[in-house]
Design a protein around this motif. Structure first.
Motif, PDB file in Angstrom:
ATOM      1  N   TYR A 148       0.849  -1.183   0.000  1.00  0.00           N
ATOM      2  CA  TYR A 148       0.000   0.000   0.000  1.00  0.00           C
ATOM      3  C   TYR A 148       0.884   1.233   0.000  1.00  0.00           C
ATOM      4  N   GLU A 149       0.730   2.047  -1.025  1.00  0.00           N
ATOM      5  CA  GLU A 149       1.557   3.231  -1.235  1.00  0.00           C
ATOM      6  C   GLU A 149       0.794   4.475  -0.791  1.00  0.00           C
ATOM      7  N   ASP A 207      -3.190  23.311  -7.233  1.00  0.00           N
ATOM      8  CA  ASP A 207      -3.788  24.569  -6.834  1.00  0.00           C
ATOM      9  C   ASP A 207      -4.000  25.418  -8.087  1.00  0.00           C
ATOM     10  N   GLU A 208      -4.825  26.439  -7.974  1.00  0.00           N
ATOM     11  CA  GLU A 208      -5.002  27.358  -9.105  1.00  0.00           C
ATOM     12  C   GLU A 208      -3.685  28.024  -9.473  1.00  0.00           C
ATOM     13  N   ASN A 209      -2.823  28.198  -8.491  1.00  0.00           N
ATOM     14  CA  ASN A 209      -1.484  28.737  -8.719  1.00  0.00           C
ATOM     15  C   ASN A 209      -0.522  27.556  -8.832  1.00  0.00           C
ATOM     16  N   PRO A 210      -0.007  27.260 -10.025  1.00  0.00           N
ATOM     17  CA  PRO A 210       0.868  26.102 -10.217  1.00  0.00           C
ATOM     18  C   PRO A 210       2.102  26.076  -9.301  1.00  0.00           C
ATOM     19  N   GLU A 211       2.507  27.213  -8.797  1.00  0.00           N
ATOM     20  CA  GLU A 211       3.652  27.240  -7.880  1.00  0.00           C
ATOM     21  C   GLU A 211       3.346  26.500  -6.578  1.00  0.00           C
ATOM     22  N   ASN A 212       2.066  26.293  -6.268  1.00  0.00           N
ATOM     23  CA  ASN A 212       1.668  25.596  -5.050  1.00  0.00           C
ATOM     24  C   ASN A 212       1.456  24.099  -5.267  1.00  0.00           C
ATOM     25  N   ASP A 213       1.556  23.624  -6.510  1.00  0.00           N
ATOM     26  CA  ASP A 213       1.365  22.206  -6.793  1.00  0.00           C
ATOM     27  C   ASP A 213       2.430  21.390  -6.063  1.00  0.00           C
ATOM     28  N   ASP A 214       2.027  20.210  -5.602  1.00  0.00           N
ATOM     29  CA  ASP A 214       2.931  19.373  -4.815  1.00  0.00           C
ATOM     30  C   ASP A 214       2.573  17.914  -5.033  1.00  0.00           C
ATOM     31  N   GLU A 215       3.523  17.113  -5.476  1.00  0.00           N
ATOM     32  CA  GLU A 215       3.361  15.673  -5.648  1.00  0.00           C
ATOM     33  C   GLU A 215       4.487  15.004  -4.894  1.00  0.00           C
ATOM     34  N   THR A 216       4.133  14.141  -3.923  1.00  0.00           N
ATOM     35  CA  THR A 216       5.150  13.531  -3.078  1.00  0.00           C
ATOM     36  C   THR A 216       4.815  12.076  -2.798  1.00  0.00           C
ATOM     37  N   PHE A 217       5.781  11.206  -3.030  1.00  0.00           N
ATOM     38  CA  PHE A 217       5.691   9.818  -2.598  1.00  0.00           C
ATOM     39  C   PHE A 217       6.098   9.820  -1.126  1.00  0.00           C
ATOM     40  N   ILE A 218       5.259   9.278  -0.240  1.00  0.00           N
ATOM     41  CA  ILE A 218       5.536   9.350   1.188  1.00  0.00           C
ATOM     42  C   ILE A 218       6.080   8.040   1.739  1.00  0.00           C
ATOM     43  N   LYS A 232      -1.232  10.102  10.490  1.00  0.00           N
ATOM     44  CA  LYS A 232      -0.036  10.757  11.036  1.00  0.00           C
ATOM     45  C   LYS A 232       0.424  11.901  10.128  1.00  0.00           C
ATOM     46  N   PHE A 233       0.568  11.620   8.848  1.00  0.00           N
ATOM     47  CA  PHE A 233       1.074  12.635   7.924  1.00  0.00           C
ATOM     48  C   PHE A 233       0.077  13.762   7.699  1.00  0.00           C
ATOM     49  N   ALA A 234      -1.214  13.487   7.846  1.00  0.00           N
ATOM     50  CA  ALA A 234      -2.233  14.525   7.668  1.00  0.00           C
ATOM     51  C   ALA A 234      -2.066  15.657   8.683  1.00  0.00           C
ATOM     52  N   GLU A 235      -1.358  15.392   9.783  1.00  0.00           N
ATOM     53  CA  GLU A 235      -1.136  16.405  10.818  1.00  0.00           C
ATOM     54  C   GLU A 235       0.196  17.146  10.656  1.00  0.00           C
ATOM     55  N   GLN A 236       1.028  16.706   9.712  1.00  0.00           N
ATOM     56  CA  GLN A 236       2.314  17.363   9.481  1.00  0.00           C
ATOM     57  C   GLN A 236       2.081  18.722   8.801  1.00  0.00           C
ATOM     58  N   PRO A 237       2.909  19.714   9.112  1.00  0.00           N
ATOM     59  CA  PRO A 237       2.703  21.060   8.548  1.00  0.00           C
ATOM     60  C   PRO A 237       2.551  21.092   7.020  1.00  0.00           C
ATOM     61  N   ARG A 238       3.324  20.309   6.306  1.00  0.00           N
ATOM     62  CA  ARG A 238       3.272  20.329   4.833  1.00  0.00           C
ATOM     63  C   ARG A 238       1.914  19.852   4.306  1.00  0.00           C
ATOM     64  N   GLU A 272      -7.497  15.659   1.827  1.00  0.00           N
ATOM     65  CA  GLU A 272      -8.096  15.075   0.618  1.00  0.00           C
ATOM     66  C   GLU A 272      -7.072  14.837  -0.481  1.00  0.00           C
ATOM     67  N   ALA A 273      -5.864  15.348  -0.317  1.00  0.00           N
ATOM     68  CA  ALA A 273      -4.800  15.164  -1.305  1.00  0.00           C
ATOM     69  C   ALA A 273      -3.889  13.983  -0.957  1.00  0.00           C
ATOM     70  N   LEU A 274      -4.165  13.299   0.159  1.00  0.00           N
ATOM     71  CA  LEU A 274      -3.412  12.103   0.548  1.00  0.00           C
ATOM     72  C   LEU A 274      -4.151  10.875   0.027  1.00  0.00           C
ATOM     73  N   PHE A 275      -3.417   9.978  -0.638  1.00  0.00           N
ATOM     74  CA  PHE A 275      -4.034   8.806  -1.263  1.00  0.00           C
ATOM     75  C   PHE A 275      -3.296   7.534  -0.899  1.00  0.00           C
ATOM     76  N   ILE A 276      -4.060   6.452  -0.710  1.00  0.00           N
ATOM     77  CA  ILE A 276      -3.503   5.119  -0.523  1.00  0.00           C
ATOM     78  C   ILE A 276      -3.806   4.318  -1.779  1.00  0.00           C
TER      79      ILE A 276
END
Length: 74
Positions: free
Chosen positions: A4-5, A12-23, A38-44, A50-54
Motif C-alpha cells: 500500500y503506497e 492549486d489554481e497557482n501552479p507554484e503551489n502544486d505538490d506531488e510527493t511519494f511518502i 499521522k502525515f495529515a497532521e504534518q505542517p506540509r 483530501e490530497a493524501l491517497f492510498i
C-alpha cells in the motif's frame, strides 16, 4: 503480496503551489491508514487531507496501468 503506497497529490489554481510527493509504502491497509492519519497532521500536509491517497499494488504482477510502459509529462 499486496503493498500500500501513500502519496500526496495537491494541485492549486497557482501552479507554484502544486505538490506531488511519494511518502511511504506499507505492508497492510491498516498501517497505511495510520500513516495517512499521522502525515495529515504534518505542517506540509495539514488542511490538505483530501490530497493524501492510498494505492494498492500487487508485487510481481503486471497490471494494465503499466501495460504500455512508462510515459512522460510534457
Amino acid at each position: 503480496m499486496t503493498i500500500y503506497e501513500l502519496t500526496f497529490y495537491y494541485w492549486d489554481e497557482n501552479p507554484e503551489n502544486d505538490d506531488e510527493t511519494f511518502i511511504a509504502v506499507y505492508s497492510s491497509y491498516e498501517l497505511a491508514q495510520k500513516g495517512l492519519e499521522k502525515f495529515a497532521e504534518q505542517p506540509r500536509f495539514k488542511g490538505k487531507r483530501e490530497a493524501l491517497f492510498i494505492s494498492e499494488h500487487e508485487l510481481n504482477v503486471e497490471n494494465s496501468f503499466w501495460a504500455e510502459g512508462f510515459f512522460t509529462d510534457e
